[in-house]
Scaffold this motif. Structure first.
Motif, PDB file in Angstrom:
ATOM      1  N   PRO A 131       0.929  -1.094  -0.065  1.00 56.57           N
ATOM      2  CA  PRO A 131       0.104  -0.147   0.023  1.00 56.57           C
ATOM      3  C   PRO A 131       0.912   1.441  -0.124  1.00 56.57           C
ATOM      4  O   PRO A 131       1.896   1.497   0.297  1.00 56.57           O
ATOM      5  CB  PRO A 131      -0.739   0.061   1.277  1.00 56.57           C
ATOM      6  CG  PRO A 131      -0.605  -1.438   1.792  1.00 56.57           C
ATOM      7  CD  PRO A 131       0.693  -2.056   1.220  1.00 56.57           C
ATOM      8  N   GLU A 132       0.311   2.425  -0.559  1.00 58.76           N
ATOM      9  CA  GLU A 132       0.808   3.476  -0.723  1.00 58.76           C
ATOM     10  C   GLU A 132       1.732   4.132   0.700  1.00 58.76           C
ATOM     11  O   GLU A 132       2.440   4.708   1.099  1.00 58.76           O
ATOM     12  CB  GLU A 132       0.417   4.867  -1.352  1.00 58.76           C
ATOM     13  CG  GLU A 132       1.158   6.106  -1.632  1.00 58.76           C
ATOM     14  CD  GLU A 132       0.416   6.967  -2.575  1.00 58.76           C
ATOM     15  OE1 GLU A 132       0.844   8.062  -2.596  1.00 58.76           O
ATOM     16  OE2 GLU A 132      -0.695   6.479  -3.253  1.00 58.76           O
ATOM     17  N   HIS A 133       0.296   4.128   1.558  1.00 56.05           N
ATOM     18  CA  HIS A 133       0.417   4.405   2.871  1.00 56.05           C
ATOM     19  C   HIS A 133       0.059   3.375   3.691  1.00 56.05           C
ATOM     20  O   HIS A 133      -0.790   2.445   3.366  1.00 56.05           O
ATOM     21  CB  HIS A 133      -0.519   5.625   3.207  1.00 56.05           C
ATOM     22  CG  HIS A 133       0.033   6.814   2.383  1.00 56.05           C
ATOM     23  ND1 HIS A 133       1.208   7.518   2.611  1.00 56.05           N
ATOM     24  CD2 HIS A 133      -0.638   7.249   1.322  1.00 56.05           C
ATOM     25  CE1 HIS A 133       1.195   8.637   1.554  1.00 56.05           C
ATOM     26  NE2 HIS A 133       0.040   8.351   0.821  1.00 56.05           N
ATOM     27  N   LEU A 134       0.597   3.264   5.155  1.00 51.24           N
ATOM     28  CA  LEU A 134       0.282   2.215   5.923  1.00 51.24           C
ATOM     29  C   LEU A 134      -1.068   2.623   6.766  1.00 51.24           C
ATOM     30  O   LEU A 134      -0.876   2.901   7.980  1.00 51.24           O
ATOM     31  CB  LEU A 134       1.241   1.777   6.877  1.00 51.24           C
ATOM     32  CG  LEU A 134       2.378   1.105   5.957  1.00 51.24           C
ATOM     33  CD1 LEU A 134       3.668   0.691   6.918  1.00 51.24           C
ATOM     34  CD2 LEU A 134       1.968  -0.235   5.187  1.00 51.24           C
ATOM     35  N   ARG A 135      -2.204   2.944   6.271  1.00 52.25           N
ATOM     36  CA  ARG A 135      -3.439   3.549   6.827  1.00 52.25           C
ATOM     37  C   ARG A 135      -4.622   2.582   6.425  1.00 52.25           C
ATOM     38  O   ARG A 135      -4.493   1.835   5.122  1.00 52.25           O
ATOM     39  CB  ARG A 135      -3.611   4.861   6.512  1.00 52.25           C
ATOM     40  CG  ARG A 135      -2.585   5.806   6.910  1.00 52.25           C
ATOM     41  CD  ARG A 135      -2.927   7.332   6.626  1.00 52.25           C
ATOM     42  NE  ARG A 135      -3.413   7.502   5.090  1.00 52.25           N
ATOM     43  CZ  ARG A 135      -4.107   8.517   4.710  1.00 52.25           C
ATOM     44  NH1 ARG A 135      -4.092   9.455   5.180  1.00 52.25           N
ATOM     45  NH2 ARG A 135      -4.544   8.264   3.114  1.00 52.25           N
ATOM     46  N   MET A 136      -5.482   2.305   7.179  1.00 49.58           N
ATOM     47  CA  MET A 136      -6.526   1.357   6.863  1.00 49.58           C
ATOM     48  C   MET A 136      -7.295   2.057   5.879  1.00 49.58           C
ATOM     49  O   MET A 136      -7.813   1.110   4.877  1.00 49.58           O
ATOM     50  CB  MET A 136      -7.567   1.020   8.122  1.00 49.58           C
ATOM     51  CG  MET A 136      -6.764   0.300   9.334  1.00 49.58           C
ATOM     52  SD  MET A 136      -6.215  -1.094   8.811  1.00 49.58           S
ATOM     53  CE  MET A 136      -7.747  -2.002   8.207  1.00 49.58           C
ATOM     54  N   VAL A 137      -7.444   3.292   5.754  1.00 50.54           N
ATOM     55  CA  VAL A 137      -8.119   4.048   4.808  1.00 50.54           C
ATOM     56  C   VAL A 137      -7.621   3.642   3.155  1.00 50.54           C
ATOM     57  O   VAL A 137      -8.352   3.630   2.172  1.00 50.54           O
ATOM     58  CB  VAL A 137      -8.590   5.122   4.961  1.00 50.54           C
ATOM     59  CG1 VAL A 137      -7.002   6.225   4.601  1.00 50.54           C
ATOM     60  CG2 VAL A 137      -9.412   5.823   4.083  1.00 50.54           C
ATOM     61  N   ASP A 138      -6.382   3.240   3.448  1.00 52.20           N
ATOM     62  CA  ASP A 138      -5.718   3.132   2.056  1.00 52.20           C
ATOM     63  C   ASP A 138      -5.866   1.683   1.266  1.00 52.20           C
ATOM     64  O   ASP A 138      -5.552   1.175   0.343  1.00 52.20           O
ATOM     65  CB  ASP A 138      -4.212   3.535   1.949  1.00 52.20           C
ATOM     66  CG  ASP A 138      -3.972   4.998   2.345  1.00 52.20           C
ATOM     67  OD1 ASP A 138      -5.084   5.593   1.526  1.00 52.20           O
ATOM     68  OD2 ASP A 138      -3.277   5.329   3.062  1.00 52.20           O
ATOM     69  N   LEU A 139      -6.303   0.712   2.363  1.00 49.18           N
ATOM     70  CA  LEU A 139      -6.154  -0.711   2.014  1.00 49.18           C
ATOM     71  C   LEU A 139      -7.240  -1.197   0.953  1.00 49.18           C
ATOM     72  O   LEU A 139      -6.945  -1.952  -0.029  1.00 49.18           O
ATOM     73  CB  LEU A 139      -6.355  -1.584   3.358  1.00 49.18           C
ATOM     74  CG  LEU A 139      -5.142  -1.749   4.145  1.00 49.18           C
ATOM     75  CD1 LEU A 139      -5.441  -2.522   5.352  1.00 49.18           C
ATOM     76  CD2 LEU A 139      -3.980  -2.321   3.406  1.00 49.18           C
ATOM     77  N   LYS A 140      -8.259  -0.507   1.005  1.00 47.13           N
ATOM     78  CA  LYS A 140      -9.455  -1.055  -0.029  1.00 47.13           C
ATOM     79  C   LYS A 140      -8.914  -0.665  -1.217  1.00 47.13           C
ATOM     80  O   LYS A 140      -9.040  -1.734  -2.152  1.00 47.13           O
ATOM     81  CB  LYS A 140     -10.534  -0.252   0.027  1.00 47.13           C
ATOM     82  CG  LYS A 140     -11.658  -0.733  -0.763  1.00 47.13           C
ATOM     83  CD  LYS A 140     -12.983   0.390  -0.505  1.00 47.13           C
ATOM     84  CE  LYS A 140     -14.055  -0.092  -1.533  1.00 47.13           C
ATOM     85  NZ  LYS A 140     -15.315   0.932  -1.553  1.00 47.13           N
ATOM     86  N   SER A 141      -8.383   0.317  -1.710  1.00 46.57           N
ATOM     87  CA  SER A 141      -7.995   0.681  -2.999  1.00 46.57           C
ATOM     88  C   SER A 141      -6.847  -0.208  -3.443  1.00 46.57           C
ATOM     89  O   SER A 141      -6.822  -0.809  -4.453  1.00 46.57           O
ATOM     90  CB  SER A 141      -7.454   2.253  -3.483  1.00 46.57           C
ATOM     91  OG  SER A 141      -6.701   2.396  -2.526  1.00 46.57           O
ATOM     92  N   TRP A 142      -5.725  -0.535  -2.474  1.00 51.09           N
ATOM     93  CA  TRP A 142      -4.950  -1.326  -2.781  1.00 51.09           C
ATOM     94  C   TRP A 142      -5.205  -2.846  -3.012  1.00 51.09           C
ATOM     95  O   TRP A 142      -4.643  -3.281  -3.847  1.00 51.09           O
ATOM     96  CB  TRP A 142      -3.715  -1.339  -1.533  1.00 51.09           C
ATOM     97  CG  TRP A 142      -2.610  -2.300  -1.964  1.00 51.09           C
ATOM     98  CD1 TRP A 142      -1.397  -1.964  -2.626  1.00 51.09           C
ATOM     99  CD2 TRP A 142      -2.417  -3.455  -1.064  1.00 51.09           C
ATOM    100  NE1 TRP A 142      -0.644  -3.135  -2.550  1.00 51.09           N
ATOM    101  CE2 TRP A 142      -1.231  -4.070  -1.371  1.00 51.09           C
ATOM    102  CE3 TRP A 142      -2.967  -4.011  -0.157  1.00 51.09           C
ATOM    103  CZ2 TRP A 142      -0.581  -5.046  -0.955  1.00 51.09           C
ATOM    104  CZ3 TRP A 142      -2.503  -5.244   0.572  1.00 51.09           C
ATOM    105  CH2 TRP A 142      -1.328  -5.847  -0.079  1.00 51.09           C
ATOM    106  N   ILE A 143      -6.176  -3.321  -1.894  1.00 52.46           N
ATOM    107  CA  ILE A 143      -6.566  -4.830  -2.247  1.00 52.46           C
ATOM    108  C   ILE A 143      -7.277  -4.889  -3.525  1.00 52.46           C
ATOM    109  O   ILE A 143      -7.095  -5.956  -4.373  1.00 52.46           O
ATOM    110  CB  ILE A 143      -7.478  -5.084  -1.064  1.00 52.46           C
ATOM    111  CG1 ILE A 143      -6.623  -5.363   0.265  1.00 52.46           C
ATOM    112  CG2 ILE A 143      -8.400  -6.469  -1.355  1.00 52.46           C
ATOM    113  CD1 ILE A 143      -7.478  -5.519   1.509  1.00 52.46           C
ATOM    114  N   LEU A 144      -8.070  -3.964  -4.055  1.00 54.28           N
ATOM    115  CA  LEU A 144      -8.862  -3.813  -5.058  1.00 54.28           C
ATOM    116  C   LEU A 144      -7.673  -3.948  -6.392  1.00 54.28           C
ATOM    117  O   LEU A 144      -8.034  -4.481  -7.517  1.00 54.28           O
ATOM    118  CB  LEU A 144      -9.849  -2.770  -5.484  1.00 54.28           C
ATOM    119  CG  LEU A 144     -10.973  -3.028  -4.589  1.00 54.28           C
ATOM    120  CD1 LEU A 144     -11.902  -1.677  -4.559  1.00 54.28           C
ATOM    121  CD2 LEU A 144     -12.003  -4.286  -4.850  1.00 54.28           C
TER     122      LEU A 144
END
Length: 63
Positions: A46-59
């Motif tokens: 993930p670009e950032h290690l924040r929960m909010v960034d996980l969705k786009s990274w997983i997709l």
């Protein structure tokens, strides 16, 4: 597969500490600040290690 604990609950096991009232491990809700993650099969992160960034990274891994 993604498993998440219901807000206010936590996934526990023998010998693991219990964090009543939030901040527990295993949830993806904003109340839960520390979530362990195991990543395999990809060299991307993930670009950032924040929960909010996980969705786009997983997709991005799926599509």
């Amino acid at each position: 597969m993604i498993a998440s604990a219901k807000p206010g609950h936590e996934i526990i096991g023998e010998g693991s500490p219990v964090h009543l009232g939030g901040a527990g491990h295993g949830g993806l809700h904003e109340q839960d600040t520390l979530v362990p993650i195991i990543i395999t099969g990809t060299k991307t992160v993930p670009e950032h290690l924040r929960m909010v960034d996980l969705k786009s990274w997983i997709l991005s891994l799926v599509y």
